[in-house]
Design an enzyme around this catalytic site. Sequence first.
Site, short mmCIF file in Angstrom:
data_model
loop_
_atom_site.label_atom_id
_atom_site.label_comp_id
_atom_site.label_asym_id
_atom_site.label_seq_id
_atom_site.Cartn_x
_atom_site.Cartn_y
_atom_site.Cartn_z
N HIS A 17 0.84 -1.21 0.00
CA HIS A 17 0.00 0.00 0.00
C HIS A 17 0.87 1.25 0.00
CE1 HIS A 17 -3.17 -2.57 2.27
NE2 HIS A 17 -3.64 -2.37 1.05
N LYS A 41 -16.00 -8.32 3.96
CA LYS A 41 -14.89 -8.81 4.79
C LYS A 41 -15.18 -8.60 6.27
CE LYS A 41 -11.14 -7.73 1.50
NZ LYS A 41 -10.03 -6.78 1.24
N ARG A 90 -2.53 -6.33 -8.40
CA ARG A 90 -1.42 -7.27 -8.36
C ARG A 90 -1.54 -8.36 -9.42
NH1 ARG A 90 -2.55 -8.37 -2.19
NH2 ARG A 90 -4.55 -8.25 -3.24
N SER A 128 -2.70 -7.82 2.90
CA SER A 128 -3.16 -7.69 4.28
C SER A 128 -3.56 -9.06 4.84
CB SER A 128 -4.35 -6.73 4.35
OG SER A 128 -3.94 -5.43 3.99
O1 PNS Z 1 -9.00 -3.04 0.55
P1 PNS Z 1 -10.33 -3.48 0.00
O2 PNS Z 1 -11.09 -4.33 1.00
O3 PNS Z 1 -10.18 -4.17 -1.33
O4 PNS Z 1 -11.17 -2.13 -0.25
C1 PNS Z 1 -12.49 -2.20 -0.74
C2 PNS Z 1 -13.24 -0.90 -0.45
C3 PNS Z 1 -13.24 -0.62 1.06
C4 PNS Z 1 -12.54 0.25 -1.17
C5 PNS Z 1 -14.71 -1.07 -0.96
O5 PNS Z 1 -15.31 -2.14 -0.29
C6 PNS Z 1 -15.53 0.20 -0.77
O6 PNS Z 1 -15.43 1.10 -1.59
N1 PNS Z 1 -16.34 0.26 0.31
C7 PNS Z 1 -17.15 1.42 0.62
C8 PNS Z 1 -18.61 1.20 0.24
C9 PNS Z 1 -18.84 1.51 -1.24
O7 PNS Z 1 -18.65 2.62 -1.70
N2 PNS Z 1 -19.27 0.49 -2.02
C10 PNS Z 1 -19.55 0.68 -3.42
C11 PNS Z 1 -18.33 0.54 -4.29
S1 PNS Z 1 -17.96 -1.14 -4.63
#
Ligand code: PNS
Length: 162
Positions: A17, A41, A90, A128
């Site tokens: 990150h 998650k 990745r 992670s």
């Molecule tokens: O590190 P991650 O878990 O791949 O991040 C995913 C994340 C947190 C960026 C995604 O789940 C997110 O955007 N969550 C906020 C809710 C949202 O906006 N959802 C709609 C877009 S998919």
Amino acid sequence: MNVAVFPGSFDPVTLGHMDLIGRAAAIFDHVYVCAMVNSGKRPMFTKEQRHEMLSAAVAGLPNVTAELWTGLLADYARKRGARYLIKGVRNGTDFDTELGMAQINRALEPTLDTVLLPARTEFLHVSSTMVREMVTYKRPLEPYVPAAAIETMKGWKDNGKT
Ligand code: PNS
């Protein structure tokens, strides 16, 4: 001013990150790194802990701000005046996931574009998920986690495990 958001679960933030955040900070005037909730998650660290580790990790980067947001990413980007989302990829699985999320975010906020940065070779194996295994089995975190985030964890009574 070109403002970007680098969102993620950051459960916890990794050196992979940090590489992406540093590269994004070199491209954009300001980058908001945002600890968010991924409804798919179950995190090991609380959202407050994830934000605290992230804040410590980016403290030395002058044009980067760490925040915590529990709502929609598109709403957060609008609030911060950001027109770009930065995501790291990745492999093909990451790409497929990010392509879908980019379409959703653009549908929610039509001026919002997603910029995908390829992970550097040395960080391809860092995730992670893997770091959480190292935490569980009490293995050294230094090869994978920024030092400031490790120090933050050490300050917690239970070493960060929730
Ligand atoms: O590190 P991650 O878990 O791949 O991040 C995913 C994340 C947190 C960026 C995604 O789940 C997110 O955007 N969550 C906020 C809710 C949202 O906006 N959802 C709609 C877009 S998919």
